[in-house]
Design a protein around this motif. Structure first.
Motif, PDB file in Angstrom:
ATOM      1  N   PHE A   1       0.853  -1.181   0.000  1.00 50.71           N
ATOM      2  CA  PHE A   1       0.000   0.000   0.000  1.00 50.71           C
ATOM      3  C   PHE A   1       0.891   1.235   0.000  1.00 50.71           C
ATOM      4  N   ALA A   2       0.554   2.221  -0.799  1.00 45.66           N
ATOM      5  CA  ALA A   2       1.383   3.422  -0.914  1.00 45.66           C
ATOM      6  C   ALA A   2       0.545   4.683  -0.765  1.00 45.66           C
ATOM      7  N   LEU A   3       1.169   5.696  -0.213  1.00 42.87           N
ATOM      8  CA  LEU A   3       0.567   7.024  -0.109  1.00 42.87           C
ATOM      9  C   LEU A   3       1.455   8.019  -0.844  1.00 42.87           C
ATOM     10  N   SER A   4       0.824   8.983  -1.498  1.00 43.79           N
ATOM     11  CA  SER A   4       1.543  10.055  -2.188  1.00 43.79           C
ATOM     12  C   SER A   4       1.015  11.397  -1.717  1.00 43.79           C
ATOM     13  N   ASN A   5       1.928  12.326  -1.543  1.00 51.52           N
ATOM     14  CA  ASN A   5       1.567  13.713  -1.299  1.00 51.52           C
ATOM     15  C   ASN A   5       2.034  14.464  -2.540  1.00 51.52           C
TER      16      ASN A   5
ATOM     17  N   SER B   1       3.844  17.946  -2.055  1.00 52.95           N
ATOM     18  CA  SER B   1       5.254  17.982  -1.638  1.00 52.95           C
ATOM     19  C   SER B   1       6.143  17.075  -2.490  1.00 52.95           C
ATOM     20  N   GLY B   2       5.529  16.148  -3.219  1.00 54.43           N
ATOM     21  CA  GLY B   2       6.286  15.203  -4.021  1.00 54.43           C
ATOM     22  C   GLY B   2       6.711  13.958  -3.265  1.00 54.43           C
ATOM     23  N   SER B   3       6.280  13.817  -2.019  1.00 53.90           N
ATOM     24  CA  SER B   3       6.689  12.652  -1.239  1.00 53.90           C
ATOM     25  C   SER B   3       5.813  11.437  -1.554  1.00 53.90           C
ATOM     26  N   TYR B   4       6.438  10.270  -1.432  1.00 50.67           N
ATOM     27  CA  TYR B   4       5.788   8.995  -1.731  1.00 50.67           C
ATOM     28  C   TYR B   4       6.382   7.952  -0.791  1.00 50.67           C
ATOM     29  N   ALA B   5       5.541   7.066  -0.283  1.00 51.87           N
ATOM     30  CA  ALA B   5       6.042   5.975   0.555  1.00 51.87           C
ATOM     31  C   ALA B   5       5.150   4.760   0.384  1.00 51.87           C
ATOM     32  N   GLY B   6       5.763   3.598   0.390  1.00 52.56           N
ATOM     33  CA  GLY B   6       5.031   2.348   0.304  1.00 52.56           C
ATOM     34  C   GLY B   6       5.395   1.437   1.459  1.00 52.56           C
ATOM     35  N   VAL B   7       4.435   0.660   1.922  1.00 57.11           N
ATOM     36  CA  VAL B   7       4.638  -0.298   3.003  1.00 57.11           C
ATOM     37  C   VAL B   7       3.956  -1.606   2.627  1.00 57.11           C
ATOM     38  N   THR B   8       4.317  -2.667   3.310  1.00 58.82           N
ATOM     39  CA  THR B   8       3.615  -3.938   3.179  1.00 58.82           C
ATOM     40  C   THR B   8       3.181  -4.387   4.562  1.00 58.82           C
ATOM     41  N   PHE B   9       2.051  -5.082   4.605  1.00 54.73           N
ATOM     42  CA  PHE B   9       1.524  -5.599   5.859  1.00 54.73           C
ATOM     43  C   PHE B   9       0.609  -6.779   5.550  1.00 54.73           C
ATOM     44  N   PRO B  10       0.327  -7.614   6.555  1.00 55.47           N
ATOM     45  CA  PRO B  10      -0.536  -8.771   6.317  1.00 55.47           C
ATOM     46  C   PRO B  10      -1.989  -8.361   6.101  1.00 55.47           C
ATOM     47  N   ALA B  11      -2.640  -9.017   5.176  1.00 57.72           N
ATOM     48  CA  ALA B  11      -4.080  -8.795   4.931  1.00 57.72           C
ATOM     49  C   ALA B  11      -4.848  -9.720   5.848  1.00 57.72           C
ATOM     50  N   ASP B  12      -4.804  -9.419   7.150  1.00 61.11           N
ATOM     51  CA  ASP B  12      -5.360 -10.319   8.155  1.00 61.11           C
ATOM     52  C   ASP B  12      -6.686  -9.865   8.753  1.00 61.11           C
ATOM     53  N   GLY B  13      -7.287  -8.829   8.183  1.00 63.07           N
ATOM     54  CA  GLY B  13      -8.597  -8.373   8.648  1.00 63.07           C
ATOM     55  C   GLY B  13      -8.561  -7.527   9.905  1.00 63.07           C
ATOM     56  N   THR B  14      -7.381  -7.055  10.309  1.00 60.66           N
ATOM     57  CA  THR B  14      -7.297  -6.192  11.489  1.00 60.66           C
ATOM     58  C   THR B  14      -6.988  -4.761  11.059  1.00 60.66           C
ATOM     59  N   ASP B  15      -7.428  -3.813  11.871  1.00 63.64           N
ATOM     60  CA  ASP B  15      -7.138  -2.407  11.609  1.00 63.64           C
ATOM     61  C   ASP B  15      -5.658  -2.132  11.829  1.00 63.64           C
ATOM     62  N   LYS B  16      -5.056  -1.427  10.894  1.00 65.35           N
ATOM     63  CA  LYS B  16      -3.680  -0.955  11.008  1.00 65.35           C
ATOM     64  C   LYS B  16      -3.746   0.566  10.977  1.00 65.35           C
ATOM     65  N   THR B  17      -3.088   1.213  11.920  1.00 64.91           N
ATOM     66  CA  THR B  17      -3.119   2.678  11.919  1.00 64.91           C
ATOM     67  C   THR B  17      -2.160   3.200  10.857  1.00 64.91           C
ATOM     68  N   ILE B  18      -2.613   4.189  10.139  1.00 62.24           N
ATOM     69  CA  ILE B  18      -1.782   4.800   9.104  1.00 62.24           C
ATOM     70  C   ILE B  18      -0.571   5.478   9.740  1.00 62.24           C
ATOM     71  N   SER B  19      -0.739   6.046  10.921  1.00 64.77           N
ATOM     72  CA  SER B  19       0.401   6.701  11.569  1.00 64.77           C
ATOM     73  C   SER B  19       1.493   5.696  11.932  1.00 64.77           C
ATOM     74  N   SER B  20       1.125   4.468  12.327  1.00 63.11           N
ATOM     75  CA  SER B  20       2.164   3.484  12.644  1.00 63.11           C
ATOM     76  C   SER B  20       2.818   2.947  11.377  1.00 63.11           C
TER      77      SER B  20
ATOM     78  N   SER C   1      -2.314  12.907  -0.628  1.00 66.42           N
ATOM     79  CA  SER C   1      -3.383  13.314  -1.543  1.00 66.42           C
ATOM     80  C   SER C   1      -3.941  12.119  -2.315  1.00 66.42           C
ATOM     81  N   SER C   2      -3.185  11.012  -2.357  1.00 67.19           N
ATOM     82  CA  SER C   2      -3.682   9.820  -3.037  1.00 67.19           C
ATOM     83  C   SER C   2      -3.127   8.566  -2.370  1.00 67.19           C
ATOM     84  N   ALA C   3      -3.810   7.452  -2.635  1.00 65.49           N
ATOM     85  CA  ALA C   3      -3.416   6.164  -2.075  1.00 65.49           C
ATOM     86  C   ALA C   3      -3.573   5.105  -3.157  1.00 65.49           C
ATOM     87  N   GLN C   4      -2.752   4.051  -3.054  1.00 68.53           N
ATOM     88  CA  GLN C   4      -2.784   3.025  -4.090  1.00 68.53           C
ATOM     89  C   GLN C   4      -2.328   1.682  -3.533  1.00 68.53           C
TER      90      GLN C   4
END
Length: 127
Positions: free
Chosen positions: A30-34, A37-56, A72-75
């Motif tokens: 999952f990735a977020l783009s601003n 500012s031009g910033s972009y970051a991607g992370v991976t996590f398990p699709a286990d049906g639990t809530d994951k906080t975006i801040s963490s 401004s966008s997510a993918q």
């Protein structure tokens, strides 16, 4: 003969159980783009049906470097074909992602680039 049948049954049970383990181990990219500012970051996590906080997930990345997670966008960038993810901000659904819908403009206006504060956002994915 009985031991050959027992061994065959054990082998069949193991083969049947393997796909369940593979499903439990599905991961999501999952990735977020601003785009302001031009910033972009991607992370991976398990699709286990639990809530994951975006801040963490993104707090220590370039989209969270200002002390707030702004995007401004997510993918979805990596996912199984049966994925379903819901991004919520302050408890309200902001976007739903599937294998057919992998991108979302978070401010709701594709003609503008307005970063959204995701400090209190969660994402929940299951395959």
């Amino acid at each position: 003969m009985k031991s050959a049948i027992a061994a065959s049954l054990l082998l069949a049970a193991t083969a049947i159980a393997a796909p369940l383990e593979a499903r439990a181990a599905a991961t999501v990219g999952f990735a977020l783009s601003n785009d302001q500012s031009g910033s972009y970051a991607g992370v991976t996590f398990p699709a286990d049906g639990t809530d994951k906080t975006i801040s963490s997930l993104f707090g220590s990345t370039s989209v969270g470097s200002s002390g707030h997670v702004l995007a401004s966008s997510a993918q979805l960038t990596q996912f199984p074909g049966t994925i379903n993810c819901v991004l919520k901000n302050n408890g309200a659904a902001l976007a739903t992602f599937t294998a057919q819908k992998t991108y979302a403009d978070l401010d709701g206006n594709p003609a503008k680039v307005i970063p959204v504060n995701l400090d209190h956002a969660t994402i929940n994915c299951h395959a």
